[in-house]
Motif scaffolding. Structure first.
Motif, PDB file in Angstrom:
ATOM      1  N   TYR A 312      14.641   3.987  10.247  1.00 28.22           N
ATOM      2  CA  TYR A 312      14.698   5.358   9.725  1.00 28.22           C
ATOM      3  C   TYR A 312      15.006   5.395   8.229  1.00 28.22           C
ATOM      4  CZ  TYR A 312      14.099   6.395  14.546  1.00 28.22           C
ATOM      5  OH  TYR A 312      13.546   6.446  15.808  1.00 28.22           O
ATOM      6  N   THR A 313      15.420   4.263   7.653  1.00 30.27           N
ATOM      7  CA  THR A 313      15.597   4.200   6.198  1.00 30.27           C
ATOM      8  C   THR A 313      14.244   4.112   5.494  1.00 30.27           C
ATOM      9  OG1 THR A 313      15.757   1.769   6.142  1.00 30.27           O
ATOM     10  CG2 THR A 313      17.793   3.004   6.514  1.00 30.27           C
ATOM     11  N   ARG A 314      13.207   3.753   6.233  1.00 21.06           N
ATOM     12  CA  ARG A 314      11.862   3.649   5.661  1.00 21.06           C
ATOM     13  C   ARG A 314      11.143   4.985   5.653  1.00 21.06           C
ATOM     14  NH1 ARG A 314       7.271   2.958   8.815  1.00 21.06           N
ATOM     15  NH2 ARG A 314       5.374   2.359   7.677  1.00 21.06           N
ATOM     16  N   LEU A 315      11.482   5.882   6.578  1.00 23.97           N
ATOM     17  CA  LEU A 315      10.723   7.119   6.762  1.00 23.97           C
ATOM     18  C   LEU A 315      11.222   8.199   5.819  1.00 23.97           C
ATOM     19  CD1 LEU A 315      10.495   7.071  10.665  1.00 23.97           C
ATOM     20  CD2 LEU A 315       8.857   6.185   8.982  1.00 23.97           C
ATOM     21  N   ILE A 316      10.968   7.974   4.527  1.00 16.71           N
ATOM     22  CA  ILE A 316      11.354   8.928   3.498  1.00 16.71           C
ATOM     23  C   ILE A 316      10.166   9.177   2.583  1.00 16.71           C
ATOM     24  CG2 ILE A 316      13.807   8.333   3.540  1.00 16.71           C
ATOM     25  CD1 ILE A 316      13.370   6.551   1.135  1.00 16.71           C
ATOM     26  N   PRO A 317      10.080  10.358   1.956  1.00 16.65           N
ATOM     27  CA  PRO A 317       8.895  10.692   1.151  1.00 16.65           C
ATOM     28  C   PRO A 317       8.675   9.726  -0.001  1.00 16.65           C
ATOM     29  CG  PRO A 317      10.188  12.658   1.611  1.00 16.65           C
ATOM     30  CD  PRO A 317      11.023  11.485   2.052  1.00 16.65           C
ATOM     31  N   GLY A 318       7.394   9.449  -0.276  1.00 21.20           N
ATOM     32  CA  GLY A 318       7.016   8.719  -1.467  1.00 21.20           C
ATOM     33  C   GLY A 318       7.107   7.217  -1.378  1.00 21.20           C
ATOM     34  N   PHE A 319       7.384   6.662  -0.188  1.00 19.70           N
ATOM     35  CA  PHE A 319       7.505   5.214  -0.055  1.00 19.70           C
ATOM     36  C   PHE A 319       6.457   4.644   0.896  1.00 19.70           C
ATOM     37  CE2 PHE A 319      11.499   5.609  -2.250  1.00 19.70           C
ATOM     38  CZ  PHE A 319      11.688   4.374  -2.843  1.00 19.70           C
ATOM     39  N   TRP A 320       5.268   5.228   0.900  1.00 19.40           N
ATOM     40  CA  TRP A 320       4.154   4.734   1.701  1.00 19.40           C
ATOM     41  C   TRP A 320       4.460   4.755   3.187  1.00 19.40           C
ATOM     42  CZ3 TRP A 320      -0.393   4.392  -0.678  1.00 19.40           C
ATOM     43  CH2 TRP A 320      -0.407   4.177  -2.051  1.00 19.40           C
ATOM     44  N   ALA A 321       5.369   5.632   3.605  1.00 18.89           N
ATOM     45  CA  ALA A 321       5.686   5.767   5.026  1.00 18.89           C
ATOM     46  C   ALA A 321       5.648   7.247   5.391  1.00 18.89           C
ATOM     47  CB  ALA A 321       7.053   5.178   5.329  1.00 18.89           C
ATOM     48  N   PRO A 322       5.029   7.610   6.509  1.00 20.68           N
ATOM     49  CA  PRO A 322       4.899   9.021   6.882  1.00 20.68           C
ATOM     50  C   PRO A 322       6.254   9.654   7.217  1.00 20.68           C
ATOM     51  CG  PRO A 322       3.380   7.625   8.113  1.00 20.68           C
ATOM     52  CD  PRO A 322       4.351   6.717   7.440  1.00 20.68           C
ATOM     53  N   THR A 323       6.336  10.949   7.004  1.00 19.87           N
ATOM     54  CA  THR A 323       7.569  11.676   7.317  1.00 19.87           C
ATOM     55  C   THR A 323       7.329  12.825   8.286  1.00 19.87           C
ATOM     56  OG1 THR A 323       7.228  13.022   5.320  1.00 19.87           O
ATOM     57  CG2 THR A 323       8.666  11.102   5.117  1.00 19.87           C
ATOM     58  N   GLU A 324       6.073  13.090   8.648  1.00 21.07           N
ATOM     59  CA  GLU A 324       5.729  14.136   9.611  1.00 21.07           C
ATOM     60  C   GLU A 324       4.621  13.596  10.519  1.00 21.07           C
ATOM     61  OE1 GLU A 324       7.367  17.024   9.386  1.00 21.07           O
ATOM     62  OE2 GLU A 324       8.226  16.797   7.367  1.00 21.07           O
ATOM     63  N   ALA A 325       4.470  14.236  11.671  1.00 16.88           N
ATOM     64  CA  ALA A 325       3.358  13.897  12.557  1.00 16.88           C
ATOM     65  C   ALA A 325       2.117  14.619  12.054  1.00 16.88           C
ATOM     66  CB  ALA A 325       3.679  14.308  13.989  1.00 16.88           C
ATOM     67  N   ASN A 326       1.249  13.907  11.334  1.00 14.39           N
ATOM     68  CA  ASN A 326       0.058  14.515  10.759  1.00 14.39           C
ATOM     69  C   ASN A 326      -1.063  13.491  10.688  1.00 14.39           C
ATOM     70  OD1 ASN A 326       0.828  12.935   8.513  1.00 14.39           O
ATOM     71  ND2 ASN A 326       1.972  14.639   7.624  1.00 14.39           N
ATOM     72  N   TRP A 327      -2.257  13.961  10.335  1.00  7.93           N
ATOM     73  CA  TRP A 327      -3.398  13.054  10.262  1.00  7.93           C
ATOM     74  C   TRP A 327      -4.305  13.439   9.107  1.00  7.93           C
ATOM     75  CZ3 TRP A 327      -8.757  13.964  11.285  1.00  7.93           C
ATOM     76  CH2 TRP A 327      -9.063  15.297  11.636  1.00  7.93           C
ATOM     77  N   GLY A 328      -5.035  12.453   8.629  1.00  8.10           N
ATOM     78  CA  GLY A 328      -5.988  12.678   7.562  1.00  8.10           C
ATOM     79  C   GLY A 328      -7.077  11.635   7.609  1.00  8.10           C
ATOM     80  N   VAL A 329      -8.158  11.908   6.899  1.00  5.03           N
ATOM     81  CA  VAL A 329      -9.286  10.987   6.824  1.00  5.03           C
ATOM     82  C   VAL A 329      -9.127  10.138   5.572  1.00  5.03           C
ATOM     83  CG1 VAL A 329     -11.802  10.780   6.702  1.00  5.03           C
ATOM     84  CG2 VAL A 329     -10.753  12.613   8.059  1.00  5.03           C
ATOM     85  N   GLU A 330      -9.010   8.851   5.760  1.00  2.00           N
ATOM     86  CA  GLU A 330      -8.770   7.914   4.643  1.00  2.00           C
ATOM     87  C   GLU A 330      -7.598   8.391   3.780  1.00  2.00           C
ATOM     88  OE1 GLU A 330      -9.681   5.049   4.210  1.00  2.00           O
ATOM     89  OE2 GLU A 330     -11.563   4.758   5.294  1.00  2.00           O
ATOM     90  N   ASN A 331      -6.542   8.844   4.428  1.00  2.00           N
ATOM     91  CA  ASN A 331      -5.384   9.382   3.719  1.00  2.00           C
ATOM     92  C   ASN A 331      -4.152   8.559   4.083  1.00  2.00           C
ATOM     93  OD1 ASN A 331      -3.240  10.880   2.678  1.00  2.00           O
ATOM     94  ND2 ASN A 331      -4.247  12.837   3.073  1.00  2.00           N
ATOM     95  N   ARG A 332      -3.674   7.769   3.139  1.00  3.27           N
ATOM     96  CA  ARG A 332      -2.552   6.867   3.404  1.00  3.27           C
ATOM     97  C   ARG A 332      -1.191   7.548   3.261  1.00  3.27           C
ATOM     98  NH1 ARG A 332      -6.486   3.047   1.577  1.00  3.27           N
ATOM     99  NH2 ARG A 332      -6.500   1.177   2.906  1.00  3.27           N
ATOM    100  N   THR A 333      -1.176   8.856   3.049  1.00  6.33           N
ATOM    101  CA  THR A 333       0.104   9.566   3.064  1.00  6.33           C
ATOM    102  C   THR A 333       0.381  10.185   4.432  1.00  6.33           C
ATOM    103  OG1 THR A 333      -0.770  11.710   2.337  1.00  6.33           O
ATOM    104  CG2 THR A 333      -0.192  10.112   0.618  1.00  6.33           C
ATOM    105  N   CYS A 334      -0.529  10.003   5.372  1.00  5.59           N
ATOM    106  CA  CYS A 334      -0.400  10.601   6.706  1.00  5.59           C
ATOM    107  C   CYS A 334       0.063   9.569   7.736  1.00  5.59           C
ATOM    108  CB  CYS A 334      -1.735  11.186   7.150  1.00  5.59           C
ATOM    109  SG  CYS A 334      -2.265  12.617   6.196  1.00  5.59           S
ATOM    110  N   ALA A 335       0.607  10.067   8.830  1.00  2.45           N
ATOM    111  CA  ALA A 335       1.044   9.195   9.916  1.00  2.45           C
ATOM    112  C   ALA A 335      -0.133   8.565  10.643  1.00  2.45           C
ATOM    113  CB  ALA A 335       1.899   9.991  10.903  1.00  2.45           C
ATOM    114  N   LEU A 336      -1.260   9.294  10.697  1.00  5.40           N
ATOM    115  CA  LEU A 336      -2.465   8.809  11.355  1.00  5.40           C
ATOM    116  C   LEU A 336      -3.605   8.861  10.358  1.00  5.40           C
ATOM    117  CD1 LEU A 336      -2.003  10.883  14.625  1.00  5.40           C
ATOM    118  CD2 LEU A 336      -1.602   8.419  14.393  1.00  5.40           C
TER     119      LEU A 336
END
Length: 455
Positions: A312-336
């Motif tokens: 849970y120390t990794r799941l913070i904004p701006g560190f290449w780790a998602p913080t919400e359950a979301n998805w995107g197309v070729e989007n590395r800021t999303c969980a999926l």
């Protein structure tokens, strides 16, 4: 005989006899993804191939530090820690390259213990997929930091002021991987020899951090490959006087270490059920529902992915780790992340996972939630464009912020009980609650620096 050609008990006996082995190695993976095992004499191994063998079930009743859980029903002082039955899996035969002709076989729990066996829970999810007419392919990629340290030196230093193998920011560095070419070749050869072939291997941004992507396979075999990769990378490093860590985040100064999972579904004829050339982003309805299930259940199942306090120390904004359950197309800021293209390449990257995952449990979670989405035809909504960290999402997309909270959500999840069984959910949630209670006993450096003098 090539170990990779072993399929049956008869094949296993033949290769052991051909190599003249007096003993073989047998390993099982516990709740934390740690390989537990032993050397087994040849005659006992031959007998166990037919009828299984007993393995002390304490490995399902203790944590990564061999401390006994006080809150589980499957085993404990109340059951007197009996043997649980284990089956040997001939098809998992591997040569151990630094032990002469030695062979390794994986095993899994059977009987009552099968309900909480990590490999068993993934098998049950994959049977669900097969019953729905699907075959699942998967692959894992891991980031890990390398140190010029030993198990003794890190303890002597209290895990502070550790020496990374290389300094500085050197992502995708040809300089670093050429200077240390012998190590890279050794790791690539290890993967090829032990049947977890590495598709790509490169430096990441940070001191001594490396990323390895393992070749995809059928999902159960992919989990075996991922679990063996983590184990034997650490073994290989220590044999050369180094150490590798797969912690989710070992330092506040550097991004966390991912353990991203890739997956795709095919039909009985081998064709992709995720690909639709006429659909937006070539996403079939089945793929949309799969993503919808993953997104919907992620907050409930997070403890199966973010499985340690450190996760849970990794799941913070701006560190290449998602913080919400979301998805995107070729989007590395999303969980999926949806990777679209051809029928062969269309897949989902499950980016919420860190390097500390138990690959069996993490894949069971990621695949099982997707299947649940197909069963319930859950549409995920529109993909996230741009920076997901800068966007607001509905409260139900929010993720638990602690392991204890996540374990509580798992206990309450009707979907989890349907997918994985009551016994697994109750046992696994209890082990995660224990993990957080163990953490609460600690007095951290941060607390000392903040409170020792001033309060």
């Amino acid at each position: 005989m090539d170990p990779r050609h072993v399929r049956t008990a008869a094949d296993a006996r033949a290769i052991v006899e051909h190599r003249g082995l007096d003993h073989v190695k047998i390993g099982v993976f516990d709740i934390d993804g740690i390989m537990r095992g032993k050397y087994m004499a040849r005659d006992k191994f031959f007998a166990a191939l037919e009828s299984g063998f007993g393995f002390c079930d304490v490995v399902l009743g203790w944590d990564s530090n061999d401390q006994l859980y006080d809150n589980v029903k499957v085993t404990g002082w109340h059951t007197a820690y009996p043997d649980a039955m284990v089956r040997i899996l001939p098809e998992t035969c591997r040569a151990v390259p630094f032990e002469g002709d030695m062979l390794l076989f994986l095993a899994e729990f059977t009987g009552e213990a099968e309900a909480v066996c990590p490999r068993g829970v993934l098998r049950r999810v994959l049977k669900r997929a097969a019953d729905m007419g699907y075959k699942v392919e998967a692959a894992a990629e891991f980031e890990f930091f390398m140190f010029e340290e030993t198990p003794h030196s890190v303890r002597a230093k209290s895990y502070r002021d550790l020496k990374n193998v290389t300094p500085g920011f050197f992502g995708y560095s040809m300089l670093r991987n050429s200077v240390h070419a012998e190590f890279y070749k050794e790791l690539l050869d290890l993967g090829a020899g032990m049947d977890f072939p590495i598709e790509s291997l490169h430096t990441e941004t940070g001191p001594g951090v490396i990323e390895a992507a393992i070749v995809h396979d059928e999902a159960l075999a992919a989990a075996d490959k991922a679990a063996l990769f983590k184990t034997f990378t650490k073994i290989m490093a220590q044999r050369r006087g180094w150490m590798a860590t797969f912690m989710a985040k070992w330092s506040p100064d550097w991004p966390g270490q991912s353990g991203h999972l890739h997956m795709s579904l095919s039909a009985g004829d081998g064709g992709s059920v995720f690909f639709d050339a006429a659909a937006p982003h070539t996403m079939s309805d089945t793929m949309r529902w799969f993503v919808g299930g993953q997104q919907h259940l992620m907050p409930e199942l997070l403890s199966m992915i973010a499985c340690t306090v450190n996760s849970y120390t990794r799941l913070i904004p701006g560190f290449w780790a998602p913080t919400e359950a979301n998805w995107g197309v070729e989007n590395r800021t999303c969980a999926l992340r949806i990777i679209s293209g051809s029928p062969k390449s269309q897949r989902i990257e499950y980016r919420i996972a860190a390097a500390d995952i138990n690959p069996y449990i993490a894949l069971a979670c990621a695949i099982g939630s997707g299947l649940w989405g197909i069963e319930h035809r859950l549409d995920p909504g529109d993909p996230v464009p741009g920076n997901a960290y800068a966007m607001a999402f509905p409260p139900e997309r929010g993720l638990p912020r602690t392991l204890s909270e996540a374990a509580g959500r798992l206990l309450e999840s009707a979907a989890a009980r349907d997918l994985f069984g009551d016994a697994f959910v109750d046992h696994y949630a209890a082990t995660r609650d224990w993990e957080e209670r163990e953490f609460r006993k600690a007095v951290t450096d941060w607390e000392l620096a903040r409170y020792f003098e001033i309060i």
